[in-house]
Scaffold this motif. Structure first.
Motif, PDB file in Angstrom:
ATOM      1  N   UNK A 196       0.842  -1.209   0.000  1.00  0.00           N
ATOM      2  CA  UNK A 196       0.000   0.000   0.000  1.00  0.00           C
ATOM      3  C   UNK A 196       0.865   1.243   0.000  1.00  0.00           C
ATOM      4  N   UNK A 197       1.931   1.220   0.821  1.00  0.00           N
ATOM      5  CA  UNK A 197       2.843   2.359   0.872  1.00  0.00           C
ATOM      6  C   UNK A 197       3.658   2.462  -0.413  1.00  0.00           C
ATOM      7  N   UNK A 198       4.075   1.328  -0.944  1.00  0.00           N
ATOM      8  CA  UNK A 198       4.869   1.316  -2.177  1.00  0.00           C
ATOM      9  C   UNK A 198       4.086   1.913  -3.344  1.00  0.00           C
ATOM     10  N   UNK A 199       2.811   1.569  -3.446  1.00  0.00           N
ATOM     11  CA  UNK A 199       1.990   2.113  -4.541  1.00  0.00           C
ATOM     12  C   UNK A 199       1.923   3.639  -4.464  1.00  0.00           C
ATOM     13  N   UNK A 200       1.837   4.178  -3.260  1.00  0.00           N
ATOM     14  CA  UNK A 200       1.804   5.638  -3.100  1.00  0.00           C
ATOM     15  C   UNK A 200       3.164   6.254  -3.435  1.00  0.00           C
ATOM     16  N   UNK A 201       4.226   5.627  -2.972  1.00  0.00           N
ATOM     17  CA  UNK A 201       5.570   6.178  -3.167  1.00  0.00           C
ATOM     18  C   UNK A 201       6.006   6.142  -4.621  1.00  0.00           C
ATOM     19  N   UNK A 202       5.734   5.054  -5.304  1.00  0.00           N
ATOM     20  CA  UNK A 202       6.201   4.953  -6.694  1.00  0.00           C
ATOM     21  C   UNK A 202       5.474   5.948  -7.588  1.00  0.00           C
ATOM     22  N   UNK A 203       4.242   6.306  -7.224  1.00  0.00           N
ATOM     23  CA  UNK A 203       3.533   7.334  -7.974  1.00  0.00           C
ATOM     24  C   UNK A 203       4.166   8.701  -7.818  1.00  0.00           C
ATOM     25  N   UNK A 204       4.883   8.904  -6.693  1.00  0.00           N
ATOM     26  CA  UNK A 204       5.563  10.178  -6.449  1.00  0.00           C
ATOM     27  C   UNK A 204       7.023  10.151  -6.875  1.00  0.00           C
ATOM     28  N   UNK A 205       7.548   8.938  -7.119  1.00  0.00           N
ATOM     29  CA  UNK A 205       8.923   8.810  -7.590  1.00  0.00           C
ATOM     30  C   UNK A 205       9.972   8.886  -6.515  1.00  0.00           C
ATOM     31  N   UNK A 236      12.509 -12.902   1.627  1.00  0.00           N
ATOM     32  CA  UNK A 236      12.508 -13.091   0.171  1.00  0.00           C
ATOM     33  C   UNK A 236      11.666 -12.038  -0.537  1.00  0.00           C
ATOM     34  N   UNK A 237      10.513 -11.720   0.039  1.00  0.00           N
ATOM     35  CA  UNK A 237       9.617 -10.744  -0.582  1.00  0.00           C
ATOM     36  C   UNK A 237      10.294  -9.379  -0.703  1.00  0.00           C
ATOM     37  N   UNK A 238      10.921  -8.943   0.375  1.00  0.00           N
ATOM     38  CA  UNK A 238      11.482  -7.580   0.394  1.00  0.00           C
ATOM     39  C   UNK A 238      12.767  -7.467  -0.413  1.00  0.00           C
ATOM     40  N   UNK A 239      13.598  -8.523  -0.439  1.00  0.00           N
ATOM     41  CA  UNK A 239      14.805  -8.448  -1.256  1.00  0.00           C
ATOM     42  C   UNK A 239      14.440  -8.414  -2.746  1.00  0.00           C
ATOM     43  N   UNK A 240      13.379  -9.099  -3.122  1.00  0.00           N
ATOM     44  CA  UNK A 240      12.920  -9.037  -4.519  1.00  0.00           C
ATOM     45  C   UNK A 240      12.262  -7.699  -4.828  1.00  0.00           C
ATOM     46  N   UNK A 241      11.485  -7.186  -3.869  1.00  0.00           N
ATOM     47  CA  UNK A 241      10.827  -5.888  -4.076  1.00  0.00           C
ATOM     48  C   UNK A 241      11.866  -4.787  -4.257  1.00  0.00           C
TER      49      UNK A 241
END
Length: 341
Positions: A196-205, A236-241
């Motif tokens: 949820x946080x990642x979706x917000x952050x990537x939209x802001x760059x 594993x999830x976070x190292x891939x993310x």
């Protein structure tokens, strides 16, 4: 009719032993696995020595990385999930004296966060309290993250520290219910908050995400079955993310702490852990390492204490036969206490 009773069948371990001895074919397969691990470990070592190390030595000569905030933003907003105690509270104190910073301290119980804020006293940074329950549904968690971002944000930093273990519960026997609860919080709740946080952050760059896994997810005694499995997922999830997020301007750091002096490990010691007290690291030291990795960049994984991370990664090189034997030995040594978690 007489009353029927259920009785656990008696198992003679001596009779089971021949069945547990590895077959010749499986043993040879494991020998090949060990040879493969040796070759790849040496290749990894020399690549790191001759390529990565020289590159890392040039780092001081490059301009400092751009600040984690765009020029249009004037304040840093740090959301800490699991801030009321332990590692999360130590992270909060790392930012407490920073000007132009808002700290959103979140926990499952807002009362515990407010009590922590009173104990902490006045801070240079602006401190806000919030309630984030990682045992809720994905929709509930996502809506809370978005509302906090709208109310106090845009959030520039996320520290996801919260997690549970049955070590801290005095009641209940390990099984489906306890395992399901750990999956709900440690896996589903963590993923919901992070994405949820990642979706917000990537939209802001831009943005920084720091998530706490565990070296238990790398290698652990067999009786840490559920806790270690959920932490292996987080690792594993976070190292891939981190790899997927890099082109978006979002930096993801995975924290794999070893034995840290927290509420969970205090319960573990009360339940018979044989690990010497000197091996339990200070949460303040871990918090310093986490903040340095987040703010300075160039570090995808934080291990603390470092020696425990080095050992845990080394143990991954063992073949499955030795891994199984090692998990049994560590369990019999009561490294994680006598409980199944």
């Amino acid at each position: 009719m007489g009353k029927s009773s259920t009785k656990m069948p008696e198992v003679n371990l001596t009779d089971l032993l021949p069945h547990q001895i590895p077959s010749v074919a499986y043993t040879i397969q494991n020998m090949w696995i060990s040879l493969s691990a040796m070759v790849l470990a040496m290749a990894s070592f020399f690549f790191t020595l001759w390529v990565v190390l020289p590159l890392s030595m040039t780092r001081p000569f490059f301009p400092k990385p751009k600040p984690s905030l765009p020029e249009t933003e004037t304040k840093k907003v740090v959301l800490i999930i699991g801030a009321s105690q332990g590692i999360g509270f130590s992270i909060l104190k790392q930012y407490a004296d920073e000007p132009d910073t808002v700290i959103v301290a979140a926990s499952r119980s807002i009362d515990s966060v407010r009590s922590m804020a009173i104990e902490l006293g006045d801070t240079v940074a602006m401190l806000k309290c919030a309630e984030v329950d990682l045992s809720g549904t994905r929709k509930q968690i996502s809506e809370v993250i978005k509302s906090l971002d709208k109310l106090y944000g845009p959030i520039s930093h996320l520290y996801e520290v919260s997690g549970i273990s049955s070590h801290v519960k005095d009641h209940g026997v390990w099984g489906l219910d306890i395992t399901g609860e750990m999956i709900s919080v440690n896996v589903a709740g963590t993923v919901a908050s992070v994405l949820s946080m990642y979706d917000l952050m990537k939209g802001r760059g831009y943005g920084k995400i720091c998530v706490v896994g565990s070296i238990a997810g790398l290698y652990s005694p067999a009786n840490m079955i559920s806790y270690a499995s959920t932490k292996a997922f987080v690792n594993n999830f976070c190292t891939s993310l981190r790899i997927l997020a890099a082109p978006t301007g979002v930096d993801v750091i995975t924290v794999q702490p070893g034995l840290i002096d927290t509420r969970m490990t205090k319960h573990m010691r009360n339940q018979g852990s044989t690990v010497p007290g000197i091996e339990f690291g200070d949460p303040e030291g871990l918090a310093e390492q986490m903040k340095a990795a987040v703010e300075e960049g160039g570090m995808g994984i934080v291990n603390w204490p470092v020696r425990q991370g080095v050992i845990a990664y080394g143990l991954q090189a063992m073949n499955p036969i030795c891994q199984e034997l090692g998990g049994w030995v560590l369990m019999k040594m009561n490294v994680a206490g006598k409980r199944i978690t």
